[in-house]
Design a protein around this motif. Structure first.
Motif, PDB file in Angstrom:
ATOM      1  N   PHE A 100       4.598  10.581  -4.223  1.00 61.88           N
ATOM      2  CA  PHE A 100       4.861  10.660  -2.782  1.00 61.88           C
ATOM      3  C   PHE A 100       5.968  11.668  -2.454  1.00 61.88           C
ATOM      4  CE2 PHE A 100       5.779   9.134   1.506  1.00 61.88           C
ATOM      5  CZ  PHE A 100       4.486   9.095   1.994  1.00 61.88           C
ATOM      6  N   GLU A 101       6.959  11.788  -3.318  1.00 60.41           N
ATOM      7  CA  GLU A 101       8.068  12.722  -3.083  1.00 60.41           C
ATOM      8  C   GLU A 101       7.572  14.167  -2.946  1.00 60.41           C
ATOM      9  OE1 GLU A 101       7.984  10.471  -5.597  1.00 60.41           O
ATOM     10  OE2 GLU A 101       9.542   9.074  -4.963  1.00 60.41           O
ATOM     11  N   GLN A 102       6.445  14.487  -3.592  1.00 62.52           N
ATOM     12  CA  GLN A 102       5.886  15.836  -3.525  1.00 62.52           C
ATOM     13  C   GLN A 102       5.427  16.206  -2.116  1.00 62.52           C
ATOM     14  OE1 GLN A 102       3.164  14.800  -6.970  1.00 62.52           O
ATOM     15  NE2 GLN A 102       3.393  16.999  -7.285  1.00 62.52           N
ATOM     16  N   ILE A 147       3.483   1.254   6.493  1.00 59.68           N
ATOM     17  CA  ILE A 147       3.550   1.578   5.066  1.00 59.68           C
ATOM     18  C   ILE A 147       3.913   3.043   4.874  1.00 59.68           C
ATOM     19  CG2 ILE A 147       2.132   1.864   2.988  1.00 59.68           C
ATOM     20  CD1 ILE A 147       0.658  -0.719   3.879  1.00 59.68           C
ATOM     21  N   PHE A 148       3.293   3.930   5.646  1.00 55.43           N
ATOM     22  CA  PHE A 148       3.570   5.364   5.552  1.00 55.43           C
ATOM     23  C   PHE A 148       5.051   5.653   5.790  1.00 55.43           C
ATOM     24  CE2 PHE A 148       4.121   9.221   8.199  1.00 55.43           C
ATOM     25  CZ  PHE A 148       3.931  10.163   7.212  1.00 55.43           C
ATOM     26  N   ARG A 149       5.601   5.125   6.855  1.00 59.10           N
ATOM     27  CA  ARG A 149       7.008   5.391   7.177  1.00 59.10           C
ATOM     28  C   ARG A 149       7.954   4.765   6.143  1.00 59.10           C
ATOM     29  NH1 ARG A 149       7.203   8.426  11.550  1.00 59.10           N
ATOM     30  NH2 ARG A 149       5.400   8.379  12.905  1.00 59.10           N
ATOM     31  N   LYS A 150       7.586   3.604   5.642  1.00 65.46           N
ATOM     32  CA  LYS A 150       8.387   2.960   4.599  1.00 65.46           C
ATOM     33  C   LYS A 150       8.380   3.808   3.326  1.00 65.46           C
ATOM     34  CE  LYS A 150       8.787  -1.284   1.957  1.00 65.46           C
ATOM     35  NZ  LYS A 150       8.075  -2.400   1.417  1.00 65.46           N
ATOM     36  N   MET A 151       7.212   4.327   2.947  1.00 65.09           N
ATOM     37  CA  MET A 151       7.120   5.158   1.746  1.00 65.09           C
ATOM     38  C   MET A 151       7.943   6.439   1.902  1.00 65.09           C
ATOM     39  SD  MET A 151       3.140   4.686   0.620  1.00 65.09           S
ATOM     40  CE  MET A 151       3.308   5.646  -0.892  1.00 65.09           C
ATOM     41  N   CYS A 152       7.915   7.026   3.090  1.00 64.63           N
ATOM     42  CA  CYS A 152       8.721   8.231   3.342  1.00 64.63           C
ATOM     43  C   CYS A 152      10.205   7.918   3.175  1.00 64.63           C
ATOM     44  CB  CYS A 152       8.461   8.785   4.736  1.00 64.63           C
ATOM     45  SG  CYS A 152       6.827   9.496   4.960  1.00 64.63           S
ATOM     46  N   LYS A 153      10.629   6.823   3.756  1.00 66.88           N
ATOM     47  CA  LYS A 153      12.035   6.433   3.665  1.00 66.88           C
ATOM     48  C   LYS A 153      12.441   6.201   2.217  1.00 66.88           C
ATOM     49  CE  LYS A 153      15.382   3.173   5.538  1.00 66.88           C
ATOM     50  NZ  LYS A 153      15.604   2.035   6.416  1.00 66.88           N
ATOM     51  N   GLU A 154      11.603   5.478   1.465  1.00 70.52           N
ATOM     52  CA  GLU A 154      11.903   5.202   0.065  1.00 70.52           C
ATOM     53  C   GLU A 154      11.912   6.477  -0.779  1.00 70.52           C
ATOM     54  OE1 GLU A 154       9.057   2.236  -1.087  1.00 70.52           O
ATOM     55  OE2 GLU A 154      10.106   0.640   0.008  1.00 70.52           O
ATOM     56  N   ALA A 155      11.122   7.472  -0.370  1.00 67.22           N
ATOM     57  CA  ALA A 155      11.077   8.743  -1.086  1.00 67.22           C
ATOM     58  C   ALA A 155      12.208   9.673  -0.654  1.00 67.22           C
ATOM     59  CB  ALA A 155       9.723   9.424  -0.874  1.00 67.22           C
ATOM     60  N   GLY A 156      12.972   9.264   0.364  1.00 70.99           N
ATOM     61  CA  GLY A 156      14.139  10.031   0.779  1.00 70.99           C
ATOM     62  C   GLY A 156      13.878  11.165   1.757  1.00 70.99           C
ATOM     63  N   PHE A 157      12.827  11.059   2.552  1.00 74.32           N
ATOM     64  CA  PHE A 157      12.592  12.110   3.551  1.00 74.32           C
ATOM     65  C   PHE A 157      12.032  11.536   4.843  1.00 74.32           C
ATOM     66  CE2 PHE A 157       8.495  11.999   1.322  1.00 74.32           C
ATOM     67  CZ  PHE A 157       7.560  12.163   2.336  1.00 74.32           C
ATOM     68  N   ASN A 158      12.260  12.278   5.931  1.00 73.14           N
ATOM     69  CA  ASN A 158      11.659  11.956   7.220  1.00 73.14           C
ATOM     70  C   ASN A 158      10.399  12.797   7.347  1.00 73.14           C
ATOM     71  OD1 ASN A 158      13.620  10.143   8.233  1.00 73.14           O
ATOM     72  ND2 ASN A 158      14.956  11.865   8.712  1.00 73.14           N
ATOM     73  N   PRO A 159       9.262  12.177   7.644  1.00 70.48           N
ATOM     74  CA  PRO A 159       8.017  12.943   7.692  1.00 70.48           C
ATOM     75  C   PRO A 159       7.960  13.914   8.871  1.00 70.48           C
ATOM     76  CG  PRO A 159       7.655  10.734   8.514  1.00 70.48           C
ATOM     77  CD  PRO A 159       9.074  10.778   7.991  1.00 70.48           C
ATOM     78  N   PRO A 184      -5.390  10.057  -5.151  1.00 75.41           N
ATOM     79  CA  PRO A 184      -4.631   8.806  -5.236  1.00 75.41           C
ATOM     80  C   PRO A 184      -3.174   9.040  -5.600  1.00 75.41           C
ATOM     81  CG  PRO A 184      -6.122   9.023  -7.116  1.00 75.41           C
ATOM     82  CD  PRO A 184      -6.357  10.209  -6.227  1.00 75.41           C
ATOM     83  N   PHE A 185      -2.342   8.067  -5.274  1.00 79.23           N
ATOM     84  CA  PHE A 185      -0.935   8.116  -5.650  1.00 79.23           C
ATOM     85  C   PHE A 185      -0.777   7.715  -7.109  1.00 79.23           C
ATOM     86  CE2 PHE A 185      -0.647   7.400  -1.039  1.00 79.23           C
ATOM     87  CZ  PHE A 185       0.144   8.483  -0.720  1.00 79.23           C
ATOM     88  N   GLN A 186       0.383   8.030  -7.679  1.00 76.67           N
ATOM     89  CA  GLN A 186       0.707   7.558  -9.017  1.00 76.67           C
ATOM     90  C   GLN A 186       0.613   6.032  -9.010  1.00 76.67           C
ATOM     91  OE1 GLN A 186       1.035   9.321 -11.624  1.00 76.67           O
ATOM     92  NE2 GLN A 186       1.494  11.343 -10.872  1.00 76.67           N
ATOM     93  N   GLU A 187       0.235   5.451 -10.142  1.00 78.67           N
ATOM     94  CA  GLU A 187       0.051   3.995 -10.243  1.00 78.67           C
ATOM     95  C   GLU A 187       1.200   3.192  -9.654  1.00 78.67           C
ATOM     96  OE1 GLU A 187      -2.480   1.828 -11.122  1.00 78.67           O
ATOM     97  OE2 GLU A 187      -3.643   3.657 -11.236  1.00 78.67           O
ATOM     98  N   ASP A 188       2.433   3.578  -9.950  1.00 78.41           N
ATOM     99  CA  ASP A 188       3.579   2.793  -9.495  1.00 78.41           C
ATOM    100  C   ASP A 188       3.921   3.020  -8.026  1.00 78.41           C
ATOM    101  OD1 ASP A 188       4.438   5.404  -9.976  1.00 78.41           O
ATOM    102  OD2 ASP A 188       6.429   4.771 -10.619  1.00 78.41           O
ATOM    103  N   GLN A 189       3.168   3.882  -7.341  1.00 79.38           N
ATOM    104  CA  GLN A 189       3.446   4.165  -5.935  1.00 79.38           C
ATOM    105  C   GLN A 189       2.302   3.768  -5.007  1.00 79.38           C
ATOM    106  OE1 GLN A 189       4.403   8.393  -6.074  1.00 79.38           O
ATOM    107  NE2 GLN A 189       6.562   7.873  -5.901  1.00 79.38           N
ATOM    108  N   ILE A 190       1.315   3.075  -5.532  1.00 82.05           N
ATOM    109  CA  ILE A 190       0.171   2.705  -4.703  1.00 82.05           C
ATOM    110  C   ILE A 190       0.625   1.701  -3.651  1.00 82.05           C
ATOM    111  CG2 ILE A 190      -2.078   1.570  -4.663  1.00 82.05           C
ATOM    112  CD1 ILE A 190      -2.523   2.716  -7.487  1.00 82.05           C
ATOM    113  N   PRO A 191       0.473   2.058  -2.369  1.00 81.94           N
ATOM    114  CA  PRO A 191       0.917   1.135  -1.313  1.00 81.94           C
ATOM    115  C   PRO A 191      -0.026  -0.049  -1.190  1.00 81.94           C
ATOM    116  CG  PRO A 191      -0.091   3.086  -0.364  1.00 81.94           C
ATOM    117  CD  PRO A 191      -0.063   3.294  -1.844  1.00 81.94           C
ATOM    118  N   TYR A 192       0.516  -1.154  -0.766  1.00 83.62           N
ATOM    119  CA  TYR A 192      -0.289  -2.339  -0.514  1.00 83.62           C
ATOM    120  C   TYR A 192       0.252  -3.039   0.719  1.00 83.62           C
ATOM    121  CZ  TYR A 192       3.417  -5.361  -2.192  1.00 83.62           C
ATOM    122  OH  TYR A 192       4.609  -6.015  -2.326  1.00 83.62           O
ATOM    123  N   ARG A 193      -0.556  -3.912   1.257  1.00 87.00           N
ATOM    124  CA  ARG A 193      -0.090  -4.748   2.352  1.00 87.00           C
ATOM    125  C   ARG A 193      -0.769  -6.095   2.262  1.00 87.00           C
ATOM    126  NH1 ARG A 193      -2.862  -1.895   7.593  1.00 87.00           N
ATOM    127  NH2 ARG A 193      -4.981  -2.513   7.173  1.00 87.00           N
TER     128      ARG A 193
END
Length: 120
Positions: A9-11, A30-42, A82-91
């Motif tokens: 996701f950081e890429q 989920i999208f906004r949470k992943m961006c925040k965790e990756a350290g960027f604002n989309p 797909p995302f890397q295995e450890d980054q697959i979002p879920y809800r």
């Protein structure tokens, strides 16, 4: 993104995104949470309200998008990576019903099947 089999996701921090308009939607959250965790604002180029619009905008080169795996993507202009295995979002998904109303037998059987499956 070229020809990659998985993405971290950081890429995506420098990419422009096409997102769902409803900020209360599960996938937008989920999208906004992943961006925040990756350290960027989309960088959100466009916000739309449905899957078809997202696919069309991506196919026209207007951005990239995070979409559910269940989304059918027609043609070959849009590629799902797909995302890397450890980054697959879920809800979480929930099943609800009104306990005070009559439940036809097939509906009750379906409910019982799902609740038993989840408990395993």
């Amino acid at each position: 993104m070229g020809k990659v089999s998985r993405v971290e996701f950081e890429q995506l921090s420098k990419e422009e995104f096409v997102t769902y308009k409803n900020v209360n939607s599960g996938i937008n959250y989920i999208f906004r949470k992943m961006c925040k965790e990756a350290g960027f604002n989309p960088k959100v180029a466009f916000e739309v309200s449905d899957d078809t619009a997202i696919v069309r905008m991506v196919s026209n080169g207007l951005g990239i998008a995070l979409v559910p795996v269940s989304l059918e993507i027609p043609g070959d202009q849009v590629i799902a990576i797909p995302f890397q295995e450890d980054q697959i979002p879920y809800r979480n998904q929930y099943m609800i019903w009104n306990g005070k109303r009559y439940m036809p037998p097939p509906v009750r059987e379906f409910r019982d099947f799902i609740t038993e499956f989840v408990e395993e």
